[in-house]
Design an enzyme around this catalytic site. Structure first.
Site, PDB file in Angstrom:
ATOM      1  N   ARG A 126      19.463  -6.293  -6.103  1.00  0.00           N
ATOM      2  CA  ARG A 126      18.683  -6.463  -7.335  1.00  0.00           C
ATOM      3  C   ARG A 126      18.864  -7.891  -7.849  1.00  0.00           C
ATOM      4  NH1 ARG A 126      21.040  -5.082 -11.727  1.00  0.00           N
ATOM      5  NH2 ARG A 126      21.644  -2.977 -11.115  1.00  0.00           N
TER       6      ARG A 126
ATOM      7  N   TYR B 193      -6.846 -11.379 -19.219  1.00  0.00           N
ATOM      8  CA  TYR B 193      -6.788 -10.263 -18.270  1.00  0.00           C
ATOM      9  C   TYR B 193      -6.524  -8.954 -19.029  1.00  0.00           C
ATOM     10  CZ  TYR B 193      -5.045  -7.357 -14.452  1.00  0.00           C
ATOM     11  OH  TYR B 193      -4.844  -6.340 -13.560  1.00  0.00           O
TER      12      TYR B 193
ATOM     13  N   ASP C  24      -1.121 -18.329 -17.090  1.00  0.00           N
ATOM     14  CA  ASP C  24      -1.324 -17.371 -16.011  1.00  0.00           C
ATOM     15  C   ASP C  24      -2.215 -18.086 -14.994  1.00  0.00           C
ATOM     16  OD1 ASP C  24      -2.343 -15.431 -14.301  1.00  0.00           O
ATOM     17  OD2 ASP C  24      -2.451 -13.875 -15.854  1.00  0.00           O
TER      18      ASP C  24
ATOM     19  N   LYS D 242      -2.735 -11.525  -5.733  1.00  0.00           N
ATOM     20  CA  LYS D 242      -4.066 -12.089  -5.546  1.00  0.00           C
ATOM     21  C   LYS D 242      -4.022 -13.207  -4.504  1.00  0.00           C
ATOM     22  CE  LYS D 242      -4.688  -9.139  -8.866  1.00  0.00           C
ATOM     23  NZ  LYS D 242      -4.623  -9.471 -10.269  1.00  0.00           N
TER      24      LYS D 242
HETATM   25  C1  LIG Z   1      -4.021  -8.977 -11.439  1.00  0.00           C
HETATM   26  C2  LIG Z   1      -3.722  -9.875 -12.568  1.00  0.00           C
HETATM   27  C3  LIG Z   1      -2.580  -9.691 -13.358  1.00  0.00           C
HETATM   28  C4  LIG Z   1      -1.637  -8.518 -13.151  1.00  0.00           C
HETATM   29  O1  LIG Z   1      -0.965  -8.597 -11.917  1.00  0.00           O
HETATM   30  P1  LIG Z   1      -0.531  -7.297 -11.083  1.00  0.00           P
HETATM   31  O2  LIG Z   1       0.041  -7.905  -9.840  1.00  0.00           O
HETATM   32  O3  LIG Z   1      -1.740  -6.476 -10.852  1.00  0.00           O
HETATM   33  O4  LIG Z   1       0.489  -6.567 -11.891  1.00  0.00           O
HETATM   34  C5  LIG Z   1      -2.343 -10.609 -14.367  1.00  0.00           C
HETATM   35  N1  LIG Z   1      -3.187 -11.640 -14.604  1.00  0.00           N
HETATM   36  C6  LIG Z   1      -4.298 -11.835 -13.872  1.00  0.00           C
HETATM   37  C7  LIG Z   1      -5.193 -12.975 -14.185  1.00  0.00           C
HETATM   38  C8  LIG Z   1      -4.603 -10.960 -12.828  1.00  0.00           C
HETATM   39  O5  LIG Z   1      -5.724 -11.150 -12.125  1.00  0.00           O
END
Ligand SMILES: *Cc1c(COP(=O)(O)O)cnc(C)c1O
Length: 379
Positions: free
Chosen positions: A46, A98, A170, A195
């Protein structure tokens, strides 16, 4: 090292025990100690795992940061970033944020007393009216989801300097291939590695990257204490995905630009949202701030009824209907009912997310096939 070299070499040390060129998947929960407290930096998985360390080192390097921490999902990374907030603290966040981030802020943190203001940050001057003595954090997305608005990071950073405000980006939609916000003075970069970083739609993961030693220490404490860490197999997958990040992003950008231009000329298509189009309000800023315009394109049909958007999405074959983005395969999504389904309709429409809006994650397939698919579906 240049970016296309870093994606292949950063974090890659031959495995000390065998010389394996690729970091092995250390599928282990604990590490044998030579004596109580005598070890090589690994005690319990962890806290640290060598596969995760290799990935964190690579991600820090790609974002030009000193520290990176990986989490079990993008949401877990965001949660870790928000944990330093206390009741009464204020956060200014991008308006068309998001949907999952909006839900976490509004339904978990707001009831605990943290105050969120969702503001159109494309107008950096507006920050004046929203920042006060209680402001502790600015949460930004650029390009935004799903309207691909561009925020002037330099202008926001300037507003926040010397005020004890943590600026966060982000960077999921852009990836470090397109922009590295830490270079501009942003304090913390967050990723859904699910992503573009992973890039193959086969893993859920998040990451935080910073140059601030003290912030990194606090976040590492949260990572270890709350335990939302990714497993070594997932770390291996993202490390593998990173190797082609530069190549993939190049093709995503080329394809998306062609799709955006094609949509723009189509008689049945209304507004097209892509920062690479000259009429996009953020085009000049994006040209300065980003190295290319990315793989996301949103558009509205002239006939804005939900049924018409549904007809087009059902007609698409290569663009599969699905949540997520940034994989090698093209996807289409309906923000109003999917990613932003948890945002109340009135607020959603105020953000500019109509029922007729379709979001495309343009993949790296042959562009002729992608345009053919759109042609058949929209006809
Ligand atoms: C998908 C996404 C998230 C969340 O991420 P997860 O891996 O699905 O938990 C946060 N911000 C943006 C812009 C995203 O596209």
């Amino acid at each position: 090292m240049k970016f296309a070299t870093k994606v292949i070499h950063a974090g890659m040390e031959p495995d000390p025990s065998t010389g394996a060129i690729i970091p092995p998947i250390y599928q282990t929960s604990t590490f044998v100690q030579e004596g109580p407290g005598v070890h090589k930096g690994y005690t319990y998985a962890r806290s640290h795992n060598p596969t995760r360390t290799a990935l964190q080192t690579a991600l820090a390097s790609l974002e030009n940061g000193r520290h990176a921490l990986c989490f079990g999902s993008g949401m877990a990374a965001i949660d870790a970033a928000l944990r330093s907030l206390k009741p009464g603290d204020e956060v200014v966040a991008t308006a068309d944020i998001y949907g999952g981030t909006y839900r976490l802020m509004n339904q978990i943190y707001a009831p605990m007393g943290v105050i969120f203001r969702f503001v159109d940050l494309t107008d950096a001057e507006a920050l004046h009216t929203h920042i006060g003595p209680g402001t502790k954090m600015i949460w930004m997305e650029t390009p935004t989801n799903p309207l691909l608005k561009i925020i002037d990071l330099e202008a926001v950073v300037k507003h926040c300097q010397n005020r004890g405000i943590i600026t966060v980006v982000d960077n999921t939609f852009a990836s470090p291939y397109l922009q590295t916000p830490l270079d501009i003075g942003v304090d913390l970069v967050m990723h859904s590695a699910t992503k573009y970083l992973g890039g193959h739609s086969d893993v859920i993961m998040g990451a935080l990257i910073t140059n601030d030693d003290e912030l990194a220490q606090r976040l590492a404490f949260v990572q270890n204490t709350t335990g939302a860490v990714p497993g070594p197999q997932d770390c291996f997958l993202v490390l593998r995905g990173l190797k082609t990040l530069a190549l993939r992003m190049e093709r995503h950008g080329q394809n998306a630009m062609k799709v955006a231009h094609w949509l723009d000329l189509h008689p049945k298509v209304g507004a097209v949202y892509y920062p690479g189009l000259p009429q996009h309000p953020g085009h000049a800023l994006a040209s300065r701030q980003m190295r290319d315009f990315g793989g996301m394109v949103s558009f509205e049909l002239k006939d804005q009824r939900y049924e018409e958007a549904l007809r087009v999405m059902k007609g698409l074959e290569l663009f599969a209907l699905g949540e997520s983005l940034g994989g090698v395969e093209s996807l289409c999504a309906h923000p109003a009912s999917m990613s932003h389904g948890s945002v109340p309709k009135a607020e959603r429409e105020a953000m500019g997310i109509s029922d007729g809006l379709i979001r495309l994650s343009v993949g790296i397939e042959d562009i002729a096939d992608l345009l053919g698919d759109l042609e058949r579906a929209i006809a």
